[in-house]
Design a protein around this motif. Structure first.
Motif, PDB file in Angstrom:
ATOM      1  N   TYR A   5      35.229  31.002  29.768  1.00 46.06           N
ATOM      2  CA  TYR A   5      35.214  31.305  31.206  1.00 46.06           C
ATOM      3  C   TYR A   5      34.526  30.166  31.930  1.00 46.06           C
ATOM      4  O   TYR A   5      33.416  29.762  31.571  1.00 46.06           O
ATOM      5  N   ASN A   6      35.204  29.619  32.924  1.00 52.76           N
ATOM      6  CA  ASN A   6      34.626  28.538  33.729  1.00 52.76           C
ATOM      7  C   ASN A   6      35.183  28.667  35.139  1.00 52.76           C
ATOM      8  O   ASN A   6      36.177  28.032  35.492  1.00 52.76           O
ATOM      9  N   LYS A   7      34.557  29.521  35.926  1.00 51.93           N
ATOM     10  CA  LYS A   7      35.069  29.818  37.262  1.00 51.93           C
ATOM     11  C   LYS A   7      35.165  28.587  38.153  1.00 51.93           C
ATOM     12  O   LYS A   7      36.201  28.378  38.800  1.00 51.93           O
ATOM     13  N   GLY A  11      38.889  28.400  37.371  1.00 48.75           N
ATOM     14  CA  GLY A  11      39.250  29.516  38.242  1.00 48.75           C
ATOM     15  C   GLY A  11      38.742  30.823  37.658  1.00 48.75           C
ATOM     16  O   GLY A  11      38.159  30.861  36.576  1.00 48.75           O
ATOM     17  N   ASP A  12      38.991  31.889  38.364  1.00 49.26           N
ATOM     18  CA  ASP A  12      38.439  33.194  37.992  1.00 49.26           C
ATOM     19  C   ASP A  12      39.329  33.877  36.958  1.00 49.26           C
ATOM     20  O   ASP A  12      39.947  34.908  37.205  1.00 49.26           O
ATOM     21  N   GLU A  52      41.336  37.197  38.001  1.00 46.67           N
ATOM     22  CA  GLU A  52      40.402  37.872  38.910  1.00 46.67           C
ATOM     23  C   GLU A  52      39.344  38.639  38.110  1.00 46.67           C
ATOM     24  O   GLU A  52      38.998  39.772  38.419  1.00 46.67           O
ATOM     25  N   SER A  54      36.170  38.397  37.846  1.00 49.29           N
ATOM     26  CA  SER A  54      34.889  38.746  38.467  1.00 49.29           C
ATOM     27  C   SER A  54      34.918  40.089  39.190  1.00 49.29           C
ATOM     28  O   SER A  54      33.870  40.668  39.474  1.00 49.29           O
ATOM     29  N   GLU A  58      30.752  40.323  36.259  1.00 54.56           N
ATOM     30  CA  GLU A  58      30.200  39.018  36.602  1.00 54.56           C
ATOM     31  C   GLU A  58      29.727  38.314  35.334  1.00 54.56           C
ATOM     32  O   GLU A  58      29.055  38.922  34.497  1.00 54.56           O
ATOM     33  N   ASP A  60      27.872  34.688  34.167  1.00 56.23           N
ATOM     34  CA  ASP A  60      27.224  33.432  34.539  1.00 56.23           C
ATOM     35  C   ASP A  60      27.364  32.455  33.364  1.00 56.23           C
ATOM     36  O   ASP A  60      26.384  32.081  32.719  1.00 56.23           O
ATOM     37  N   GLN A  62      29.738  28.952  31.872  1.00 48.08           N
ATOM     38  CA  GLN A  62      30.744  27.915  32.088  1.00 48.08           C
ATOM     39  C   GLN A  62      31.082  27.327  30.724  1.00 48.08           C
ATOM     40  O   GLN A  62      30.416  26.426  30.245  1.00 48.08           O
TER      41      GLN A  62
END
Length: 201
Positions: A5-7, A11-12, A52, A54, A58, A60, A62
């Motif tokens: 995961y690396n918003k 991206g989300d 989508e 998130s 949530e 935190d 990367q």
């Protein structure tokens, strides 16, 4: 199974890799926020993308997401919510562990490689290693098959010059340990470390 995961960078979207093997032809199926990537011939699910993410949870993080019972349960809940009838099968055992080099011998086809028998607690692995400082009797850091290195590389079963290898003996640099020495060679651990215990940087 590996989760990324690396918003900010990607991206989300939660990226779930179920197998490290690459397949030539794939198909995709999308239900709601979930896309399954499948082998076109066998219909086996190879990867899952949750868009989508998130809005469900949530994170935190990367990069590589640590596999925990909590994250697996959350992902399974999202799949169910999006009408995906797929059950995650996850090995939550540590992927970086303390190993003991029980023995080693010269690789039959490569001067600079050694074939090591490494005790990792519940089993003994055969690992081909090219480090100049590897010796029998050492306690070392083993990245087991399925481990994700700080570089992003996923450890797989491999064959090096004709000899099977299951895992990797790690250097301090490969583990991204701060102020790691520039010299080549694996990280040698203190004798008091328990074989099979999780290695934490």
């Amino acid at each position: 199974m590996n989760i990324f995961y690396n918003k900010p960078g990607v991206g989300d979207v939660l990226l779930i890799q179920l197998t490290p093997e690459k397949t030539e032809k794939v198909i995709t199926e999308t239900n709601g926020d979930v896309t399954q990537v499948k082998d076109a011939q066998t219909n086996e699910v190879l990867a899952i993308n949750i868009f989508e993410f998130s809005k469900y949870k949530e994170l935190d993080v990367q990069g590589n997401v640590p596999l925990t019972a909590e994250i697996v349960e959350a992902v399974q809940h999202i799949l169910t919510k999006n009408d995906i009838s797929f059950t995650l099968e996850v090995d939550l055992s540590p992927k970086f562990v303390v190993g003991h080099v029980d023995s080693l011998e010269q690789h039959p086809n490569a001067d600079k490689l050694k074939v090591c028998r490494v005790n990792v607690g519940e089993s003994t692995l055969q690992i081909v290693c090219g480090a100049p400082n590897v010796e029998a009797g050492q306690k070392v850091v083993v990245a087991k098959v399925g481990a994700v290195m700080p570089s992003g590389m996923v450890i797989k079963d491999a064959e090096l010059r004709g000899v099977a290898s299951s895992g990797m003996l790690c250097s301090a640099r490969e583990l991204a340990i701060p102020n790691a020495p520039e010299v080549k060679g694996i990280l040698i651990l203190d004798e008091h470390k328990e074989v099979g215990s999780e290695f934490l940087v």
